[in-house]
Scaffold this active site. Sequence first.
Site, PDB file in Angstrom:
ATOM      1  NE  ARG A  60      -0.765   1.551   3.807  1.00  0.00           N
ATOM      2  CZ  ARG A  60       0.322   2.250   4.119  1.00  0.00           C
ATOM      3  NH1 ARG A  60       1.466   1.659   4.419  1.00  0.00           N
ATOM      4  NH2 ARG A  60       0.284   3.560   4.140  1.00  0.00           N
ATOM      5  CB  ALA A  62       0.954   7.161  -3.432  1.00  0.00           C
ATOM      6  CD  GLN A 195      -4.122   2.516   6.663  1.00  0.00           C
ATOM      7  OE1 GLN A 195      -4.822   2.900   7.592  1.00  0.00           O
ATOM      8  NE2 GLN A 195      -4.600   2.325   5.455  1.00  0.00           N
ATOM      9  CG  ASP A 236      -2.964   8.011  -1.658  1.00  0.00           C
ATOM     10  OD1 ASP A 236      -2.943   8.452  -0.497  1.00  0.00           O
ATOM     11  OD2 ASP A 236      -2.637   6.847  -1.952  1.00  0.00           O
ATOM     12  CG  ASN A 246      -2.691  11.575   2.507  1.00  0.00           C
ATOM     13  OD1 ASN A 246      -2.082  10.689   1.915  1.00  0.00           O
ATOM     14  ND2 ASN A 246      -2.504  11.798   3.796  1.00  0.00           N
ATOM     15  CE  LYS A 247      -5.715   5.539   4.111  1.00  0.00           C
ATOM     16  NZ  LYS A 247      -6.652   4.696   3.305  1.00  0.00           N
TER      17      LYS A 247
HETATM   18  O1  MRU Z   1      -4.903   3.194   1.816  1.00  0.00           O
HETATM   19  P1  MRU Z   1      -3.407   3.384   1.932  1.00  0.00           P
HETATM   20  O2  MRU Z   1      -2.841   2.827   3.183  1.00  0.00           O
HETATM   21  O3  MRU Z   1      -2.694   2.907   0.686  1.00  0.00           O
HETATM   22  O4  MRU Z   1      -3.225   4.955   1.987  1.00  0.00           O
HETATM   23  C1  MRU Z   1      -1.945   5.496   2.030  1.00  0.00           C
HETATM   24  C2  MRU Z   1      -1.941   6.958   2.209  1.00  0.00           C
HETATM   25  O5  MRU Z   1      -2.960   7.610   2.231  1.00  0.00           O
HETATM   26  C3  MRU Z   1      -0.618   7.626   2.276  1.00  0.00           C
HETATM   27  O6  MRU Z   1      -0.682   8.759   3.085  1.00  0.00           O
HETATM   28  C4  MRU Z   1      -0.230   8.054   0.856  1.00  0.00           C
HETATM   29  O7  MRU Z   1      -0.266   6.959  -0.030  1.00  0.00           O
HETATM   30  C5  MRU Z   1       1.090   8.658   0.814  1.00  0.00           C
HETATM   31  S1  MRU Z   1       2.326   7.442   1.097  1.00  0.00           S
HETATM   32  C6  MRU Z   1       3.742   8.218   0.840  1.00  0.00           C
END
Ligand code: MRU
Length: 351
Positions: A60, A62, A195, A236, A246-247
Amino acid sequence: MAGPSCHCEHGWVLPLRWIEPPDGPAIALLDQTQLPARETDIVCTDVDALVDAIQRLVVRGAPLLGIAGAYGVALAAARSDDVVGAAQLIARARPTAVNLARGVDRALRAWTDTADPDAVLAAARELAAEDARASDAMAEHGLALVPERARILTHCNTGALVSGGAGTALAVALAAHRAGRLARLWVDETRPLLQGARLTAWEAARAGAPYSVLADNAAGSLFARGDVDLVLVGADRIAADGSVANKVGTFPLAVLAHHHHVPFVVVAPASTIDLATESGAAIEIEDRAADEVTALAGVPIAPDGSPAYNPAFDVTPPELVTAIVTERGVIRPVSRDTVRRWERERSSTGR
Ligand code: MRU
């Protein structure tokens, strides 16, 4: 299929590893759904297994999704599968992180240019190495924005677990720790899949950084007490107007930061900036299963069959973002104009 553990090299977490024949071709993934309780791998011997791992968040974040996507195309090529069909399947596995489709496209280009599986694998390896270099550059640029004795709040997980190197926002926070500048890393637990609590706390502990986990809904009182100096998050997808997906839970933090006059800084590689997406409203947000909200670690916490609202991401408008730190410099302030200027400068300098 579970396999032998492969999660560390030279002290770095290795979230993804290519396995050569005779054991491969295959992709070994550190299973992020099992952390911090267990450090185990999942070995993907075909593209369907990789797509499943992406959708279950075994792998997982980005930048790592981009790398996994590229290795997935390399896997299809090495197995003499239908490479174009496999690329489409992988690119569609999750819609929001633009890096996934970009990583897949890059590897697919190597395939259409050469029809040589080794060239596709080389493209995937090159992408991972570039991401490691980008991590170092982002950490350097980001560190310049961190005050002495900083109390940094972060959300989700953005460290070595999502990268070919040290990561994005967490890489900056841990660089601040190494520079003696981190007083406290506030780690949002990041409901519903935790996470922050599971992964960021695990990385911070391994780095010996001072951290505390908080429930997402405790962030407001933390700001109100004046205990946050800086918010650092990843992204993302960043649209052409500077909107940041983002998340889920990032946008409320940006609102809180704005209200309390705390800088809200996004750290992301250039590959996360998508000029083809005009605005935040055009970013496709992944909807995930209700049971991620209505159950916790498999235990129901809502009446059976409860519907749920479970977007994986939210969008923060550019006016709430103090700066975007990339490996190619810092965009500040953030607007359609400054994103366009950053792009022009990077094209003219060839960076
Ligand atoms: O659903 P996920 O765990 O893949 O979400 C990840 C995020 O939202 C991160 O903050 C994002 O990908 C940036 S990682 C450098």
